[in-house]
Write a protein that holds these residues in place. Structure first.
Motif, PDB file in Angstrom:
ATOM      1  N   CYS A  67      -6.146  -2.237   4.524  1.00 34.81           N
ATOM      2  CA  CYS A  67      -4.854  -2.312   5.213  1.00 34.81           C
ATOM      3  C   CYS A  67      -5.095  -2.209   6.718  1.00 34.81           C
ATOM      4  O   CYS A  67      -4.886  -1.164   7.352  1.00 34.81           O
ATOM      5  CB  CYS A  67      -3.919  -1.202   4.729  1.00 34.81           C
ATOM      6  SG  CYS A  67      -2.205  -1.410   5.259  1.00 34.81           S
ATOM      7  N   TYR A  71       0.829  -1.210   0.000  1.00 36.51           N
ATOM      8  CA  TYR A  71       0.000   0.000   0.000  1.00 36.51           C
ATOM      9  C   TYR A  71       0.862   1.259   0.000  1.00 36.51           C
ATOM     10  O   TYR A  71       0.406   2.326   0.390  1.00 36.51           O
ATOM     11  CB  TYR A  71      -0.904   0.013   1.237  1.00 36.51           C
ATOM     12  CG  TYR A  71      -1.897  -1.125   1.291  1.00 36.51           C
ATOM     13  CD1 TYR A  71      -3.181  -0.983   0.768  1.00 36.51           C
ATOM     14  CD2 TYR A  71      -1.555  -2.345   1.868  1.00 36.51           C
ATOM     15  CE1 TYR A  71      -4.098  -2.016   0.824  1.00 36.51           C
ATOM     16  CE2 TYR A  71      -2.462  -3.397   1.923  1.00 36.51           C
ATOM     17  CZ  TYR A  71      -3.739  -3.224   1.401  1.00 36.51           C
ATOM     18  OH  TYR A  71      -4.642  -4.253   1.455  1.00 36.51           O
ATOM     19  N   LEU A  93      -7.442   2.502   1.444  1.00 33.65           N
ATOM     20  CA  LEU A  93      -6.632   1.920   2.508  1.00 33.65           C
ATOM     21  C   LEU A  93      -7.467   1.139   3.519  1.00 33.65           C
ATOM     22  O   LEU A  93      -6.927   0.673   4.526  1.00 33.65           O
ATOM     23  CB  LEU A  93      -5.852   3.016   3.234  1.00 33.65           C
ATOM     24  CG  LEU A  93      -4.638   3.568   2.485  1.00 33.65           C
ATOM     25  CD1 LEU A  93      -4.133   4.840   3.150  1.00 33.65           C
ATOM     26  CD2 LEU A  93      -3.520   2.523   2.433  1.00 33.65           C
TER      27      LEU A  93
END
Length: 496
Positions: A187, A117, A184
């Motif tokens: 993540c 990421y 994100l």
């Protein structure tokens, strides 16, 4: 003409900031603190040869232009502190992350920790830092929110720059929406890392934290994080000394039991039956104290919103105060760190610990060869109401917290000399936090910025400061609210 009499209730950092500034401005100030220590939640206590910081000791706002730097420079105070390059370590399972003060180094470390990421994390932090810089520019003049008067509106408007228009849509967003924008949300470990930063400063996590408050919190350590010799209680004692140098009466061991209005002034009664009169009262006690210390007539005149919040619990905290033999500690034992329980996924109820250790050269807190450690975690006070629940939780949380520390430091028991648990009743007994509430309201969209509590109340010349009032908790937030009381009473500003 007689000088205005001002009584400050509560000798935490917010109340002491207001009192010291007002005394220097020539006002007649009396500061009443219920306990025997200055500092409130940032206070201290002594056991044998060890001094323990009541709360965490990570200092902020001491950088050039920071609120503490400005207040201290205004008052002629010099803080004994050093700046941290590595702010803290964050441990979760087998992963250890470092929060670096340098922004570029910090972003690179996050990208290396989560390589899949990397680009998204870079873009996320770029936007966080850009938004935070705009907000800091706006906050330089310390405008007051929520707006209650024409002057407050004028001061806010004159603080605005064209670039601030771009922040308008963010008033209704959360930090989670920024994570979603940068893809994100998958993540999870990175989100846990961010949640750890926010739960300690904003009392909530990325899911619910108001975006504009959240980006400031994620950026604030980069502006400056400091180790304060002795602990943050030093700020309180320095402020109390400054207030007294300028003629204020600063009195420990005076618990206020009633505030009433008699004609055009207030009467403040303490637990010894002493009655003091004032033209202004600044309440630095938690707002949950208001139903008990305001007489019925005054309390009935408060706004419905303030009365509603004065009956609400916020977070509590379970704290361990530990003395350590340094010879049994790792050489790289951090001054500040966060530890996540290996089995836990949430950031409350003992799954997330904040550890604050004394520096090995800090002789104010421990003799040579020894150190003190403050360990804290958020708790839900609703599950601590009955005596049986309380006693069981105190035992269970103490062991749970120690087990998490042992997981990351298997030989920690060899270093431990003494442990003193600090459960909610300790926070109620010593810094007089009703029910053990600590930290103020979570900075969600419904409790922050224009929806937060003002330092100004519906009672003329009755003011609020502290962790329940805009801009919220932490020494930075309470100092700003204390400054707002000073500014509203005198019309004066801090030196630039």
């Amino acid at each position: 003409m007689a000088r205005e009499e001002i009584i400050v209730i509560g000798g935490g950092i917010g109340g002491l900031t207001a009192g010291a500034l007002l005394a220097q401005a020539g006002k007649s100030v009396t500061i009443l603190e219920a306990s025997r220590e200055w500092g409130g939640c940032a206070g201290k206590f002594q056991r044998h040869k060890f001094l323990y910081a009541s709360g965490a000791t990570l200092g902020m706002g001491l950088e050039k232009g920071g609120i503490h730097e400005r207040v201290f420079r205004h008052l002629g105070i010099k803080a004994d502190a050093f700046r941290l390059d590595d702010v803290m370590k964050i441990k979760r399972g087998e992963r250890t992350l470092t929060f670096y003060a340098d922004r570029q180094k910090h972003v690179q470390a996050m990208q290396q920790a989560f390589p899949d990421y990397g680009d998204a994390i870079g873009a996320f932090y770029k936007e966080v830092y850009q938004k935070a810089a705009k907000i800091r520019l706006l906050m330089k003049k310390l405008p007051i929110l929520p707006i209650k008067t024409g002057r407050e509106a004028f001061e806010l408007l004159t603080s605005l720059k064209p670039t601030h228009v771009t922040l308008t849509p963010d008033f209704f967003k959360t930090v989670q929406s920024l994570l979603k924008k940068h893809r994100l949300l998958e993540c999870k470990d990175f989100i846990h890392f961010l949640d750890g930063q926010l739960i300690d400063s904003m009392q909530t996590t990325t899911k619910d934290c108001a975006m504009l408050m959240g980006v400031l919190a994620l950026d604030i350590y980069h502006e400056g994080a400091y180790y304060v010799q002795g602990g943050l209680y030093q700020f309180a004692y320095d402020l109390a000394d400054a207030a007294k140098r300028n003629g204020a009466k600063a009195i420990l061991g005076r618990r206020v039991t009633e505030i009433r209005k008699v004609r055009d002034h207030y009467e403040v009664v303490d637990h010894r039956g002493n009655i003091r009169t004032a033209d202004h009262v600044i309440c630095n006690a938690p707002i949950q104290s208001l139903p008990k210390i305001l007489n019925e007539d005054l309390y009935s005149q408060l706004s419905p919103g303030l009365k509603k919040r004065s009956k609400q619990d916020t977070w509590g905290t379970m704290t361990l105060y530990i003395s350590l033999d340094e010879t049994h500690l790792p050489e790289d034992f951090p001054l500040f760190q966060q530890l996540m329980s290996p089995e836990g996924n949430s950031h409350d109820e003992g799954n997330h610990l904040f550890l604050s250790a004394s520096d090995k050269n800090d002789r104010k807190r421990a003799p040579e060869g020894f150190r003190t450690l403050t360990v804290s975690t958020h708790i839900n006070l609703a599950s601590w109401k009955s005596k049986s629940q309380y006693d069981l939780n105190k035992t269970l949380f103490t062991e749970k917290m120690l087990q998490t520390i042992r997981h990351y430091y298997p030989t920690i028991d060899d270093a431990i000399i003494d442990i003193y648990p600090g459960a909610p009743k300790a926070w109620e007994k010593y810094p007089h936090r009703p029910g053990g509430v600590v930290g103020g309201f979570a900075q969600t969209r419904t409790h922050s910025l224009f929806f937060s509590l003002s330092h100004r109340t519906s009672l003329k010349n009755f003011w609020l400061c502290g962790d329940s009032v805009f801009p919220g908790g932490g020494t930075i937030g309470v100092s700003v609210s204390g400054y707002h009381c000073f500014h509203s009473i005198t019309g004066r500003r801090l030196i630039q």
